[in-house]
Design a protein around this motif. Structure first.
Motif, mmCIF file in Angstrom:
data_model
loop_
_atom_site.group_PDB
_atom_site.id
_atom_site.type_symbol
_atom_site.label_atom_id
_atom_site.label_comp_id
_atom_site.label_asym_id
_atom_site.label_seq_id
_atom_site.Cartn_x
_atom_site.Cartn_y
_atom_site.Cartn_z
ATOM 1 N N PRO A 128 0.780 -1.407 -0.162
ATOM 2 C CA PRO A 128 -0.002 0.002 -0.039
ATOM 3 C C PRO A 128 0.814 1.035 0.185
ATOM 4 C CG PRO A 128 -1.098 -1.371 1.353
ATOM 5 C CD PRO A 128 0.503 -2.104 1.331
ATOM 6 N N PRO A 129 0.584 2.374 -0.948
ATOM 7 C CA PRO A 129 1.477 3.155 -1.259
ATOM 8 C C PRO A 129 1.652 4.210 0.708
ATOM 9 C CG PRO A 129 -0.435 3.399 -2.529
ATOM 10 C CD PRO A 129 -0.432 2.122 -2.178
ATOM 11 N N HIS A 130 0.654 4.624 1.341
ATOM 12 C CA HIS A 130 0.153 4.915 2.003
ATOM 13 C C HIS A 130 1.323 4.216 2.812
ATOM 14 C CE1 HIS A 130 -2.665 1.736 2.506
ATOM 15 N NE2 HIS A 130 -2.246 2.376 3.815
ATOM 16 N N GLU A 131 1.223 3.541 3.075
ATOM 17 C CA GLU A 131 2.514 3.151 4.385
ATOM 18 C C GLU A 131 4.174 2.455 3.343
ATOM 19 O OE1 GLU A 131 1.153 -0.427 7.330
ATOM 20 O OE2 GLU A 131 -0.326 -0.374 5.716
ATOM 21 N N PHE A 132 3.842 2.796 2.667
ATOM 22 C CA PHE A 132 5.546 1.297 1.686
ATOM 23 C C PHE A 132 5.393 2.762 0.693
ATOM 24 C CE2 PHE A 132 3.513 -1.801 3.767
ATOM 25 C CZ PHE A 132 4.011 -2.029 4.756
ATOM 26 N N GLU A 133 7.357 3.109 0.688
ATOM 27 C CA GLU A 133 7.273 3.370 -0.968
ATOM 28 C C GLU A 133 7.935 2.118 -1.641
ATOM 29 O OE1 GLU A 133 8.243 6.255 -1.817
ATOM 30 O OE2 GLU A 133 8.213 8.014 -0.006
ATOM 31 N N SER A 134 7.858 1.862 -2.999
ATOM 32 C CA SER A 134 7.956 0.736 -3.642
ATOM 33 C C SER A 134 8.501 1.389 -4.534
ATOM 34 C CB SER A 134 6.955 -0.400 -3.066
ATOM 35 O OG SER A 134 6.669 -1.244 -4.175
ATOM 36 N N TYR A 135 9.574 0.790 -5.239
ATOM 37 C CA TYR A 135 10.012 0.404 -6.452
ATOM 38 C C TYR A 135 10.247 -0.654 -6.972
ATOM 39 C CZ TYR A 135 11.114 5.189 -4.685
ATOM 40 O OH TYR A 135 11.150 6.510 -4.627
ATOM 41 N N GLU A 136 9.661 -0.054 -8.975
ATOM 42 C CA GLU A 136 9.314 -1.707 -9.714
ATOM 43 C C GLU A 136 11.504 -1.933 -9.874
ATOM 44 O OE1 GLU A 136 7.062 -1.266 -12.806
ATOM 45 O OE2 GLU A 136 5.974 -1.579 -11.565
ATOM 46 N N LEU A 137 11.448 -3.387 -9.549
ATOM 47 C CA LEU A 137 12.908 -3.685 -10.029
ATOM 48 C C LEU A 137 12.883 -4.128 -11.151
ATOM 49 C CD1 LEU A 137 15.125 -5.016 -5.909
ATOM 50 C CD2 LEU A 137 15.113 -3.080 -8.332
ATOM 51 N N PHE A 138 11.806 -5.073 -11.126
ATOM 52 C CA PHE A 138 11.876 -6.406 -11.982
ATOM 53 C C PHE A 138 10.896 -7.063 -12.214
ATOM 54 C CE2 PHE A 138 14.231 -8.787 -9.547
ATOM 55 C CZ PHE A 138 13.474 -10.094 -9.315
ATOM 56 N N GLU A 139 10.701 -7.505 -13.922
ATOM 57 C CA GLU A 139 10.136 -8.317 -13.832
ATOM 58 C C GLU A 139 9.743 -9.683 -14.151
ATOM 59 O OE1 GLU A 139 5.190 -8.245 -16.262
ATOM 60 O OE2 GLU A 139 6.825 -7.870 -17.495
#
Length: 302
Positions: free
Chosen positions: A151-162
């Motif tokens: 959830p973006p309101h709790e975490f910073e999330s960056y896509e690494l790879f698919e």
């Protein structure tokens, strides 16, 4: 140290029950109520509410405060740990990752990070996504690499790879290198990781998408780690579904082969995650940059 009232609020967010919160914190229920009212008065907003079935929920402002308090609590525990270390000790980076990536890709990232920052030390924890996110909240780790939504309101999330999931077998297997219909796999033994793991849940989703179940196969073997799965497949005990990047080296050196399935595709996004607004964001980004370098190298397929 986190303010006692915020700590009460975080505990109530988990229990959604004033009595349980009081018992866990060894305080009275009126004290819990007082702490929440104080926070609502201080921030001049409602943080929680009851629905028609008397179930406790967070308001949007409550969710925002929870995310802030979680980060403050986790960061304060990390700072406390660092302050208790001798000043001449190297700074420690604590990261978490799924067993799947921890046994394959992430060690290469750690090695490259230590080459670039030789004065650091690293501790890596393996686990399932839910447990790793909980470790973020408790300050045991600073960031994690997982394949689930955060959830973006709790975490910073960056896509690494698919990552693509493929079906693997021994080079001696009758279906090695062939293109088949999904149901043709049913004549063989299926090998997979134990229940209550992300790998197992992903497998079940793949099977159910194709109107399949583990019981459709001739038999199956349930085993602990992804490396154990690969070794059993190499022994021609059965077939398995696995992320392509995990099996890449063994596919290249010929110890594993791929079975191509008609009209089959399964993808998952791996994310680099830390608590929103963490004090340690600059350090986390250092490791994130190293991850990107490793992924851009020839090690990682596609």
């Amino acid at each position: 140290m986190l303010d006692l009232k915020l700590d009460t609020f975080l505990t109530l967010c988990e229990t959604r029950n004033y009595t349980k919160t009081a018992n866990l914190l060894n305080i009275t229920q009126p004290a819990v109520t007082q702490h929440i009212k104080h926070l609502e008065g201080y921030y001049q907003t409602k943080l929680l509410y009851y629905d028609e079935k008397r179930r406790l929920h967070l308001t949007e402002h409550g969710k925002l405060l929870r995310a802030y308090a979680q980060t403050v609590k986790a960061d304060s525990l990390i700072i406390e740990r660092k302050l208790k270390m001798p000043v001449d000790q190297p700074d420690e980076l604590r990261l978490g990752t799924l067993t799947t990536t921890g046994e394959s890709l992430v060690p290469h990232m750690v090695a490259e990070y230590l080459k670039q920052y030789p004065d650091k030390k690293v501790s890596m924890y393996l686990g399932e996504a839910d447990a790793l996110l909980q470790q973020l909240k408790t300050g045991r780790i600073q960031f994690c690499i997982i394949d689930t939504y955060c959830p973006p309101h709790e975490f910073e999330s960056y896509e690494l790879f698919e990552a693509d999931t493929i079906c693997i077998c021994s080079p001696e297997h009758p279906l090695a290198g062939k293109t088949v219909d999904f149901k043709e796999l049913n004549d063989y033994r299926l090998i997979f990781r134990e229940n209550d793991t992300n790998s197992h849940r992903n497998l079940m989703q793949i099977l159910h998408t194709h109107n399949q179940d583990i019981n459709n196969f001739r038999s199956y073997v349930e085993i602990g780690t992804i490396n154990s799965v690969q070794k059993m497949v190499m022994e021609n005990i059965g077939i398995s579904f696995i992320y392509h990047f995990v099996a890449q080296k063994n596919l290249e050196n010929g110890t594993l082969s791929q079975i191509h399935i008609r009209n089959f595709s399964s993808h998952a996004m791996f994310n680099f995650v830390w608590l929103k607004d963490s004090f340690f964001e600059p350090v986390n980004r250092q490791f994130l940059d190293v991850c990107k370098e490793v992924l851009d190298s020839s090690y990682f397929p596609g």
